[in-house]
Design a protein around this motif. Structure first.
Motif, PDB file in Angstrom:
ATOM      1  N   GLY A 213       0.830  -1.202   0.000  1.00  0.00           N
ATOM      2  CA  GLY A 213       0.000   0.000   0.000  1.00  0.00           C
ATOM      3  C   GLY A 213       0.864   1.252   0.000  1.00  0.00           C
ATOM      4  N   LEU A 214       0.234   2.388   0.207  1.00  0.00           N
ATOM      5  CA  LEU A 214       0.941   3.662   0.059  1.00  0.00           C
ATOM      6  C   LEU A 214       0.488   4.650   1.124  1.00  0.00           C
ATOM      7  N   ILE A 215       1.450   5.374   1.704  1.00  0.00           N
ATOM      8  CA  ILE A 215       1.161   6.472   2.634  1.00  0.00           C
ATOM      9  C   ILE A 215       1.693   7.758   2.013  1.00  0.00           C
ATOM     10  N   ILE A 216       0.823   8.738   1.869  1.00  0.00           N
ATOM     11  CA  ILE A 216       1.182  10.019   1.253  1.00  0.00           C
ATOM     12  C   ILE A 216       1.135  11.095   2.331  1.00  0.00           C
ATOM     13  N   LEU A 217       2.279  11.671   2.650  1.00  0.00           N
ATOM     14  CA  LEU A 217       2.383  12.681   3.701  1.00  0.00           C
ATOM     15  C   LEU A 217       2.849  14.004   3.109  1.00  0.00           C
TER      16      LEU A 217
END
Length: 257
Positions: A213-217
């Motif tokens: 998955g992906l975490i966009i900060l």
């Protein structure tokens, strides 16, 4: 108890001004960095999001953390949804097999979710649910999210560092609401609080986001060579803090406790 959901009660809620009035967040947030970074988000999803993760589920779950009351959260969500669908279609999947998208809008329980949901885009191509609570703790089941997005929210601390309110501490901030022109000990107290908060955030998301998955900060920052006192945002907050202190003093004079 093993597997118990963390409540996140350690976080002190300071929600944005709700409603649609003159001074509401929704009337004063027409532009944010999410517009400028759309291409970067699209590129990140195209290159980093594991297509196998998408293909193994009929529902793709996305969470925008620190959503406030809109309208910016809807712009961010739509950008992500479009990028996910483009990613899926680029792998030669036909329209009949496209996954459904479930979006969770997260903010403190005191956030004005009524205004938020009244402002939902009518022709959206995703399902929506609210998830109240502090993102400094667990909010979702293990391996349940495919994408987490947060924009200009992580810099809000879970609480004011205790040292900056303690008059006997070298980090005492003398009643100011910001640290850019404060002593080194004060700056360190804020930095330590942020480091602890960020560690809690990442630890929780590491359990909630599926593998691949992906975490966009997106958070405001500064270069190492720029002192705190020279950063524009810090200067503006110092001016704002000075105005608030003057207003508080005026209120005390007019209506003493």
């Amino acid at each position: 108890m093993a597997g118990a959901v963390q409540s996140g009660n350690f976080s002190k809620a300071l929600p944005m001004n709700g409603g649609h009035g003159l001074y509401s967040y929704s009337k004063n947030s027409t532009y944010q960095v999410i517009v400028a970074v759309k291409d970067l988000i699209t590129e990140a999803i195209a290159e980093k999001l594991d297509i196998c993760v998408l293909s193994s589920s009929n529902t793709i779950c996305v969470s925008d953390m620190g959503c406030s009351v809109g309208p910016n959260t809807f712009v961010a969500v739509q950008n992500i949804v479009e990028a996910v669908l483009n990613k899926y279609q680029s792998q030669e999947h036909d329209h009949s097999s496209l996954p459904e998208l479930q979006v969770f809008l997260n903010d403190h329980a005191l956030n004005d979710f009524n205004t938020l949901f009244k402002s939902l885009p009518p022709n959206r191509n995703y399902y929506v649910a609210g998830m109240p609570g502090s993102f400094h703790g667990r909010l979702f089941p293990t391996d349940s999210l495919h994408i987490v997005h947060t924009s200009y929210a992580l810099q809000w601390l879970s609480q004011v560092p205790k040292e900056v309110e303690d008059v006997s501490s070298p980090a005492w901030n003398k009643g100011r609401i910001y640290y850019s022109s404060s002593a080194d000990q004060t700056v360190k107290a804020y930095a330590d609080q942020f480091a602890g908060d960020l560690d809690c955030f990442l630890h929780a998301r590491a359990q909630e986001v599926v593998g691949g998955g992906l975490i966009i900060l997106m958070v405001p920052g500064r270069t190492d060579s720029s002192p705190h006192t020279r950063v524009f945002s810090n200067i503006s907050y110092d001016i704002l803090g000075s105005c608030l202190v003057d207003m508080a003093k005026l209120v005390w004079i007019l209506k003493p406790p």
